[in-house]
Scaffold this motif. Structure first.
Motif, PDB file in Angstrom:
ATOM      1  N   LEU A 616     -51.346 -66.197  51.900  1.00 50.71           N
ATOM      2  CA  LEU A 616     -52.216 -66.915  50.976  1.00 50.71           C
ATOM      3  C   LEU A 616     -51.662 -66.727  49.564  1.00 50.71           C
ATOM      4  O   LEU A 616     -51.607 -65.607  49.057  1.00 50.71           O
ATOM      5  CB  LEU A 616     -53.635 -66.375  51.085  1.00 50.71           C
ATOM      6  CG  LEU A 616     -54.737 -67.174  50.402  1.00 50.71           C
ATOM      7  CD1 LEU A 616     -54.867 -68.554  51.021  1.00 50.71           C
ATOM      8  CD2 LEU A 616     -56.058 -66.427  50.509  1.00 50.71           C
ATOM      9  N   ILE A 617     -51.241 -67.815  48.946  1.00 48.20           N
ATOM     10  CA  ILE A 617     -50.539 -67.733  47.667  1.00 48.20           C
ATOM     11  C   ILE A 617     -51.381 -68.373  46.579  1.00 48.20           C
ATOM     12  O   ILE A 617     -51.728 -69.564  46.667  1.00 48.20           O
ATOM     13  CB  ILE A 617     -49.171 -68.439  47.755  1.00 48.20           C
ATOM     14  CG1 ILE A 617     -48.371 -67.844  48.908  1.00 48.20           C
ATOM     15  CG2 ILE A 617     -48.408 -68.318  46.447  1.00 48.20           C
ATOM     16  CD1 ILE A 617     -47.261 -68.721  49.386  1.00 48.20           C
ATOM     17  N   LEU A 697     -48.850 -75.495  53.692  1.00 45.76           N
ATOM     18  CA  LEU A 697     -50.119 -76.104  53.283  1.00 45.76           C
ATOM     19  C   LEU A 697     -50.366 -75.831  51.804  1.00 45.76           C
ATOM     20  O   LEU A 697     -50.411 -74.673  51.376  1.00 45.76           O
ATOM     21  CB  LEU A 697     -51.269 -75.549  54.125  1.00 45.76           C
ATOM     22  CG  LEU A 697     -51.095 -75.653  55.646  1.00 45.76           C
ATOM     23  CD1 LEU A 697     -52.262 -75.012  56.362  1.00 45.76           C
ATOM     24  CD2 LEU A 697     -50.930 -77.105  56.065  1.00 45.76           C
ATOM     25  N   ASP A 698     -50.521 -76.894  51.039  1.00 51.74           N
ATOM     26  CA  ASP A 698     -50.670 -76.764  49.592  1.00 51.74           C
ATOM     27  C   ASP A 698     -51.977 -77.412  49.152  1.00 51.74           C
ATOM     28  O   ASP A 698     -52.152 -78.625  49.274  1.00 51.74           O
ATOM     29  CB  ASP A 698     -49.480 -77.444  48.903  1.00 51.74           C
ATOM     30  CG  ASP A 698     -49.390 -77.107  47.415  1.00 51.74           C
ATOM     31  OD1 ASP A 698     -50.165 -76.259  46.955  1.00 51.74           O
ATOM     32  OD2 ASP A 698     -48.540 -77.707  46.726  1.00 51.74           O
ATOM     33  N   GLU A 699     -52.896 -76.592  48.676  1.00 50.93           N
ATOM     34  CA  GLU A 699     -54.149 -77.079  48.094  1.00 50.93           C
ATOM     35  C   GLU A 699     -55.012 -77.847  49.091  1.00 50.93           C
ATOM     36  O   GLU A 699     -55.511 -78.937  48.787  1.00 50.93           O
ATOM     37  CB  GLU A 699     -53.866 -77.968  46.866  1.00 50.93           C
ATOM     38  CG  GLU A 699     -53.039 -77.301  45.791  1.00 50.93           C
ATOM     39  CD  GLU A 699     -53.727 -76.105  45.156  1.00 50.93           C
ATOM     40  OE1 GLU A 699     -54.943 -75.942  45.377  1.00 50.93           O
ATOM     41  OE2 GLU A 699     -53.055 -75.333  44.462  1.00 50.93           O
ATOM     42  N   PHE A 732     -49.839 -70.791  52.631  1.00 58.28           N
ATOM     43  CA  PHE A 732     -51.045 -71.520  52.228  1.00 58.28           C
ATOM     44  C   PHE A 732     -51.252 -71.286  50.726  1.00 58.28           C
ATOM     45  O   PHE A 732     -51.661 -70.202  50.302  1.00 58.28           O
ATOM     46  CB  PHE A 732     -52.250 -71.009  53.023  1.00 58.28           C
ATOM     47  CG  PHE A 732     -53.470 -71.879  52.965  1.00 58.28           C
ATOM     48  CD1 PHE A 732     -53.907 -72.571  54.076  1.00 58.28           C
ATOM     49  CD2 PHE A 732     -54.199 -72.010  51.784  1.00 58.28           C
ATOM     50  CE1 PHE A 732     -55.042 -73.370  54.028  1.00 58.28           C
ATOM     51  CE2 PHE A 732     -55.328 -72.797  51.719  1.00 58.28           C
ATOM     52  CZ  PHE A 732     -55.753 -73.496  52.844  1.00 58.28           C
ATOM     53  N   ALA A 733     -50.934 -72.285  49.916  1.00 53.06           N
ATOM     54  CA  ALA A 733     -51.126 -72.176  48.466  1.00 53.06           C
ATOM     55  C   ALA A 733     -52.484 -72.764  48.099  1.00 53.06           C
ATOM     56  O   ALA A 733     -52.900 -73.797  48.650  1.00 53.06           O
ATOM     57  CB  ALA A 733     -50.017 -72.923  47.732  1.00 53.06           C
ATOM     58  N   THR A 734     -53.190 -72.114  47.172  1.00 50.74           N
ATOM     59  CA  THR A 734     -54.542 -72.572  46.827  1.00 50.74           C
ATOM     60  C   THR A 734     -54.920 -72.152  45.414  1.00 50.74           C
ATOM     61  O   THR A 734     -54.348 -71.214  44.846  1.00 50.74           O
ATOM     62  CB  THR A 734     -55.558 -72.000  47.825  1.00 50.74           C
ATOM     63  OG1 THR A 734     -56.850 -72.538  47.530  1.00 50.74           O
ATOM     64  CG2 THR A 734     -55.616 -70.481  47.719  1.00 50.74           C
ATOM     65  N   HIS A 735     -55.895 -72.888  44.860  1.00 53.21           N
ATOM     66  CA  HIS A 735     -56.522 -72.500  43.597  1.00 53.21           C
ATOM     67  C   HIS A 735     -57.869 -71.814  43.842  1.00 53.21           C
ATOM     68  O   HIS A 735     -58.503 -71.341  42.903  1.00 53.21           O
ATOM     69  CB  HIS A 735     -56.747 -73.732  42.712  1.00 53.21           C
ATOM     70  CG  HIS A 735     -55.527 -74.123  41.943  1.00 53.21           C
ATOM     71  ND1 HIS A 735     -54.838 -75.285  42.187  1.00 53.21           N
ATOM     72  CD2 HIS A 735     -54.860 -73.478  40.945  1.00 53.21           C
ATOM     73  CE1 HIS A 735     -53.808 -75.362  41.363  1.00 53.21           C
ATOM     74  NE2 HIS A 735     -53.802 -74.284  40.601  1.00 53.21           N
ATOM     75  N   ASN A 753     -49.308 -63.750  44.927  1.00 53.68           N
ATOM     76  CA  ASN A 753     -49.547 -64.591  43.754  1.00 53.68           C
ATOM     77  C   ASN A 753     -48.272 -64.716  42.945  1.00 53.68           C
ATOM     78  O   ASN A 753     -47.306 -63.966  43.153  1.00 53.68           O
ATOM     79  CB  ASN A 753     -50.688 -64.023  42.901  1.00 53.68           C
ATOM     80  CG  ASN A 753     -50.285 -62.773  42.161  1.00 53.68           C
ATOM     81  OD1 ASN A 753     -49.854 -62.819  41.002  1.00 53.68           O
ATOM     82  ND2 ASN A 753     -50.439 -61.609  42.818  1.00 53.68           N
ATOM     83  N   VAL A 754     -48.291 -65.663  42.025  1.00 55.00           N
ATOM     84  CA  VAL A 754     -47.137 -65.888  41.160  1.00 55.00           C
ATOM     85  C   VAL A 754     -47.317 -65.056  39.899  1.00 55.00           C
ATOM     86  O   VAL A 754     -48.328 -65.196  39.199  1.00 55.00           O
ATOM     87  CB  VAL A 754     -46.987 -67.374  40.797  1.00 55.00           C
ATOM     88  CG1 VAL A 754     -45.698 -67.596  40.016  1.00 55.00           C
ATOM     89  CG2 VAL A 754     -46.987 -68.231  42.059  1.00 55.00           C
ATOM     90  N   ALA A 755     -46.353 -64.185  39.618  1.00 56.56           N
ATOM     91  CA  ALA A 755     -46.462 -63.275  38.472  1.00 56.56           C
ATOM     92  C   ALA A 755     -46.476 -64.052  37.157  1.00 56.56           C
ATOM     93  O   ALA A 755     -45.749 -65.045  36.995  1.00 56.56           O
ATOM     94  CB  ALA A 755     -45.292 -62.293  38.476  1.00 56.56           C
TER      95      ALA A 755
END
Length: 841
Positions: A616-617, A697-699, A732-735, A753-755
Motif C-alpha cells: 500500500l503506497i 492499482l492506482d487510486e 496499490f497506490a492511494t490518497h 510512502n514516498v519520502a
C-alpha cells in the motif's frame, strides 16, 4: 464502402464495361484504368473526391446523361491508394489486360482488390511492424481467431474463451483489418474491437467449407499436423481468411505455406489497458517516442524491428525459452567488440523477409532482386562473426544459410544497375542468356551507326550545331538551325518545323531505326521472360530464404537488447517458477532515458517479503508513485521478454498476467463515466487475476465520493488479500490514508510512502519509496508548484486547518466523518448527529 451505381437506360460500351465490373465488386471502390489515369465514377467518384481532396468532374456517357467522375494519375496511384486504405476502404484495381482492342473496346478486368490487411506495396507498409489481416468467429462464448501477414508469410490461428480474451489478443496484434461474419459486426463494435472491420457473408465461415478450404490450400488430408484437430473455431477463422485471400489477392496465398496453431497460455497475457498504461509500443500522447519499444529498439534491420515489437508484445512464460534468449543477450552484452561488428554487418541488410515473399507472390520488381542480391552478399560476414561466438547464440539462429546458389543466380542474371520496374531495358546481365546476347549482338551494328551518326553528319555537312535526337512521335531525327539549312543533302526530308530549327529524317535513318526499335521490343520480351524465370527459381528457395531472414532478425533483436543493456547499465534477471518478486534499485527504463542529462533518476526497491502480497503506497501527487508502479511492471515484462532489466538485482517468479488500473477516461460514446470505466476494469482484474499475476492499482475509488471510494478501495484490498485463489502480488497506490490501518489487520499488507523533505514551508519530493504510511498528502504544496493563485492557496490552508481541527476534536474512529462534516456549516444536521453519537455505549 462504395455503392453500386444504378444501371443507365442508354450507355456507351465503355460505360457498360464499367457497370459490369462494378456490379461484381459493389463493396469496393473501382479504380478503372483509362489511358494514364485510374478513373472512378458515380458514388465512388463522390467518395474519392471527398477523401482525397481532388476535383469532382463529370463524363458524358449517353445523350444528355453525365455521371460524376474523379481520377488519379496511374504513376501516382500508390499515394492516393494509401490514403483510401488507411481510412478502411477497399479498392478494386481494374487494368487493361489486352494489347489490342476487341470490337473497338480494350479488355479490362480487376487484377486485385487492395484492402487494409492485404497491402503488399512497400510504400504502403510499415517497415517496423507487421501488417496483419485477421479473421474472427464467435460461437457459444468461445472465439476463433486467425491472422496472417501476406508480406512475411506468417499465418497462425487459435481458439479463445470469451470476448475479453479475444479483445486482448486483437489488441496485441493490432491488425490492419478484421474479417467478420456479417451478423457479428455490431457485437464486435460493442466489444470494443477497433480495427477496420470487413463484414463477410456468414456462410463463408461455415465449418465444413472452411476445413475444405484449408485442406485444399495445404494439399493435405488432415489438419491434425497443424494442431487444429481440436480447435473447430480456429479452423473456421483460418478457413475464412484463406477464402478471402482467394477472392481478393490469390497470388498472396503462395506465401502462406504453413499454419501455426498457438495458445495464449504460451505467453504473458496483457489486455489493452495494460498495454496502453505501460506504454509498451505507443506513448499515451501518441507515437512511439516515450514508449518501452522506443527505448529497446536499436535494431538495424526492418526484420529485427518487427521481431522486437513481437517480443515486447509477447513476454514468455516458458522458463527454458526465456533463459535461452537471455543467454544470447548475455553473450552479446559481454562481448562488446563482436557486438559492434555484428551490428555493423547487419546494417546493410535489406528486408529479406518481405523481398522473398514478393518474389514468391509474383510482385517482385528488378530493384527488389538487386536489394536481395546485396543482402545475400552481406550474409557470409554475419555468419563468420556468429560462428566465432558460443553456442548460446548460434542455437537460436537455426536456419541461417549463406544462400550461395541464390546469390550466384542473382549475381550472374541481374544487371549491376537494373531499372526500377519491369518494362525497361537493361534488367539482365550480358552473358547470362545466349538468346539475349544474340539479339543484342544482331543490333549492335545498327546501334553503333546511330551512335556515330551525329559526328559523321556534322563532318559531311559542315554544320557543327547539327544534332541527332529521338522522340516517341517521330523516332530518330536530325535537327538543324534555320540559319544553317540552306545547303543540306538532297536525301534530307523535312519532318517538323520549330521556332528556330528544322527537323529532318533520311531513308537510311528510318531503316536503321526500324532495326533498333524492333530489336528493343524483342529484347524487352526476352528480358521480361528471363526475369520471371529467375523469380521462379528463387521462389523455389523461398523456404531457405525466409529461414535465413528470421534467423537474421533474431540476431538483430538479441544484439539490440544487448546494446541497450550495455548503454543503460541493465543487469541479467533471475527467473523462477514461484511468486517471488525482489527488485533492488529498480528504475523506469523510459523515464530514466528521458531524464538523461537533466536529472538523476532515483532508483527504488520492490522486494516482497515472505507472506507479503499487497504493498500500500501513499504519498502526494507528482512524487513518483505512478512511475514506481509502472517501473515494477516494466521490469517484470522486460525480464520475461528474455532481456536485461534496469535494476541492480532482479529475482522474479514468473508472472502470467500484468493487470493495470491507472487513470481513467470517460467513455461517453459507450455511456460510461470515469467511475464506471474504473469499476469495470477493477471488476475484470478481480475476476481474472491469479496468484501468479501482478496487479498495478492506482487510486482505486477516486472517481466517486470519499465514502464510496474509500469503502471500495478497502474492500478490494481485503478481497485480494483474503481470497484463497488470489493473493496476487499487488502494488496499490492511494490518497486514502485511512487504508494504512489495513496493515495492522491483514498480515500480507505492508505500508510504504514516498519520502518528502519539508523546510520553510516548502516541500521537496525525494522520489524514494520508504516503509510506513504517509501522514499528509501535500496537495496544497503541489498546487503551489503548479502555480495556483496565492488567494486560492491561502484559502485552502484555512479550510485544511478547519478540517484537521475537526478531526482532532472528533472521538476516536470518527476522524474521517469529522473531516467531511467540517466542510458544512455548524448548524448542519449531520454535524449535530455526529456530536450526539455515544461511542462508549
Amino acid at each position: 464502402m462504395a455503392r453500386a451505381p444504378a444501371i443507365d437506360d442508354y450507355v456507351s460500351p465503355v460505360r457498360q464495361q464499367y457497370l459490369d465490373i462494378k456490379r461484381q465488386h459493389p463493396q469496393a471502390i473501382v479504380f478503372f484504368r483509362l489511358g494514364d489515369f485510374y478513373e472512378t465514377f458515380d458514388a465512388d467518384a463522390e467518395l474519392v473526391a471527398g477523401e482525397l481532396d481532388i476535383v469532382l468532374t463529370s463524363r458524358n456517357v449517353a445523350k444528355g446523361t453525365r455521371v460524376p467522375m474523379a481520377g488519379v494519375p496511374h504513376h501516382a496511384a500508390e499515394t492516393y491508394l494509401a490514403r483510401l486504405i488507411e481510412n478502411g476502404h477497399h479498392v478494386a484495381i481494374c487494368e487493361q489486360v489486352g494489347a489490342e482492342p476487341v470490337n473497338g473496346l480494350m479488355p479490362r478486368e480487376v487484377v486485385r482488390i487492395v484492402t487494409p490487411g492485404t497491402v503488399v506495396e512497400p510504400g504502403l507498409l510499415p517497415g517496423d511492424a507487421n501488417n496483419y489481416l485477421a479473421a474472427v468467429v464467435v460461437e457459444a462464448g468461445r472465439a476463433g481467431l486467425a491472422y496472417a501477414d501476406v508480406t512475411t508469410g506468417e499465418f497462425a490461428a487459435t481458439q479463445l474463451d470469451g470476448m475479453p480474451a479475444l479483445r486482448a489478443e486483437l489488441q496485441r496484434l493490432t491488425p490492419a483489418e478484421v474479417l467478420l461474419p456479417e451478423p457479428m459486426v455490431a457485437e464486435a463494435d460493442a466489444a470494443g474491437i477497433s480495427a477496420h472491420k470487413t463484414p463477410w457473408t456468414a456462410w463463408r465461415f461455415e465449418s465444413g467449407r472452411c476445413k475444405e478450404a484449408l485442406l485444399n490450400h495445404f494439399k493435405s488430408q488432415s489438419l491434425k499436423a497443424y494442431g487444429l484437430a481440436d480447435k473447430p473455431l480456429a479452423v473456421q477463422a483460418a478457413g475464412a481468411l484463406v477464402q478471402y485471400l482467394q477472392e481478393s489477392q490469390p497470388s498472396t496465398l503462395k506465401l502462406l505455406s504453413s499454419l501455426h496453431s498457438y495458445s495464449t497460455g504460451e505467453f504473458m497475457t496483457l489486455d489493452g489497458e495494460a498495454r496502453r498504461n505501460l506504454e509498451l509500443s505507443e506513448a499515451l500522447r501518441g507515437g512511439t517516442r516515450g514508449s518501452l519499444l522506443d527505448v529497446l529498439d536499436r535494431c538495424v534491420t526492418p526484420m529485427g524491428r518487427r521481431l522486437l515489437r513481437q517480443w515486447v508484445s509477447k513476454p514468455l512464460l516458458d522458463l527454458e525459452k526465456i533463459r535461452q534468449r537471455q543467454a544470447g543477450v548475455a553473450l552479446l552484452h559481454a562481448e562488446g567488440l563482436p557486438r559492434a561488428e555484428l551490428r555493423a554487418a547487419l546494417k546493410p541488410l535489406g528486408d529479406l523477409e518481405r523481398l522473398a515473399n514478393r518474389v514468391l507472390g509474383g510482385s517482385a520488381q528488378p530493384r527488389d532482386l538487386l536489394a536481395m542480391r546485396e543482402t545475400l552478399e552481406a550474409i557470409p560476414p554475419v555468419i563468420d562473426l556468429l560462428s566465432n561466438l558460443k553456442s548460446a547464440i548460434t542455437d537460436l539462429l537455426d536456419g541461417l544459410s549463406p544462400c550461395t546458389q541464390e546469390y550466384t543466380l542473382l549475381q550472374t542474371a541481374i544487371a549491376a544497375e537494373p531499372p526500377a520496374v519491369l518494362g525497361h531495358l537493361g534488367i539482365i546481365r550480358p552473358g547470362f542468356s545466349q538468346e539475349l546476347d544474340e539479339v543484342l549482338g544482331s543490333t549492335q551494328t545498327a546501334r553503333d551507326w546511330i551512335a556515330g551518326l551525329e559526328a559523321s553528319e556534322r563532318q559531311r555537312t559542315g554544320i557543327k550545331s547539327l544534332k541527332v535526337g529521338f522522340n516517341k512521335v517521330h523516332g530518330y531525327y536530325l535537327e538543324v538551325t534555320k540559319a544553317k539549312d540552306s545547303n543540306l543533302p538532297a536525301e534530307y526530308i523535312r519532318k517538323q518545323t520549330l521556332v528556330n530549327a528544322e527537323r529532318y529524317i533520311t531513308p537510311q535513318m528510318k531503316e536503321v531505326e526500324a532495326q533498333v526499335l524492333n530489336a528493343e521490343e524483342r529484347i524487352l520480351d526476352v528480358e521480361t521472360r528471363l526475369f520471371k524465370q529467375v523469380c521462379a527459381q528463387l521462389a523455389g528457395s523461398a523456404e531457405a530464404l525466409l529461414a535465413s531472414a528470421r534467423a537474421l532478425a533474431t540476431a538483430d533483436g538479441l544484439a539490440s537488447l544487448a546494446e541497450v543493456a550495455a548503454l543503460n547499465g541493465y543487469t541479467r534477471p533471475e527467473l523462477e517458477d514461484s511468486q517471488l518478486l525482489e527488485l533492488r534499485e529498480g528504475r523506469h527504463p523510459v523515464v530514466e532515458r528521458l531524464l538523461a542529462g537533466q536529472a538523476r533518476f532515483v532508483p527504488n526497491d520492490a522486494s516482497f517479503e515472505p507472506g507479503e502480497c499487497v504493498r500500500l503506497i501513499t504519498g502526494p501527487n507528482m512524487s513518483g508513485k505512478s512511475t514506481y508502479l509502472r517501473q515494477v511492471a516494466l521490469i517484470v515484462l522486460m525480464a520475461q521478454m528474455g532481456g536485461f532489466v534496469p535494476a541492480a538485482v532482479a529475482r522474479i517468479g514468473l508472472v502470467d498476467r500484468i493487470f493495470t488500473r491507472i487513470g481513467a477516461q470517460d467513455e461517453i460514446h459507450a455511456g460510461q463515466s470515469t467511475f464506471m470505466v474504473e469499476m469495470v476494469e477493477t471488476a475484470s482484474i478481480l475476476h481474472h487475476a491469479t496468484p501468479r499475476s501482478l496487479l498495478i492499482l492506482d487510486e482505486i475509488g477516486r472517481g466517486t465520493s470519499t465514502y464510496d471510494g474509500l469503502s471500495i478501495a478497502w474492500a478490494v484490498i481485503e478481497y485480494i488479500h483474503n481470497h484463497p485463489k488470489l493473493r496476487a502480488r499487488t502494488l496499490f497506490a492511494t490518497h486514502y490514508h485511512e487504508l494504512t490501518q489495513l496493515a495492522a489487520q491483514l498480515p500480507g499488507v505492508r505500508n510504504y510512502n514516498v519520502a518528502v523533505s519539508e523546510a520553510d514551508g516548502r516541500v521537496v519530493f525525494l522520489h524514494k519509496i520508504i516503509p510506513g504510511g504517509a501522514d499528509r498528502s501535500y496537495g496544497i504544496h503541489v498546487g503551489q508548484l503548479a502555480g495556483l493563485p496565492q488567494p486560492v492557496l491561502h484559502r485552502a490552508q484555512e479550510i485544511l486547518k478547519e478540517l484537521e481541527d475537526a478531526a482532532r476534536q472528533a472521538a476516536p474512529g470518527t476522524e474521517l466523518l469529522a473531516r467531511q462534516a467540517a466542510l458544512f456549516p455548524e448548524s448542519s444536521p449531520l454535524l449535530q448527529e455526529l456530536k450526539a453519537l455515544d461511542i462508549e455505549g
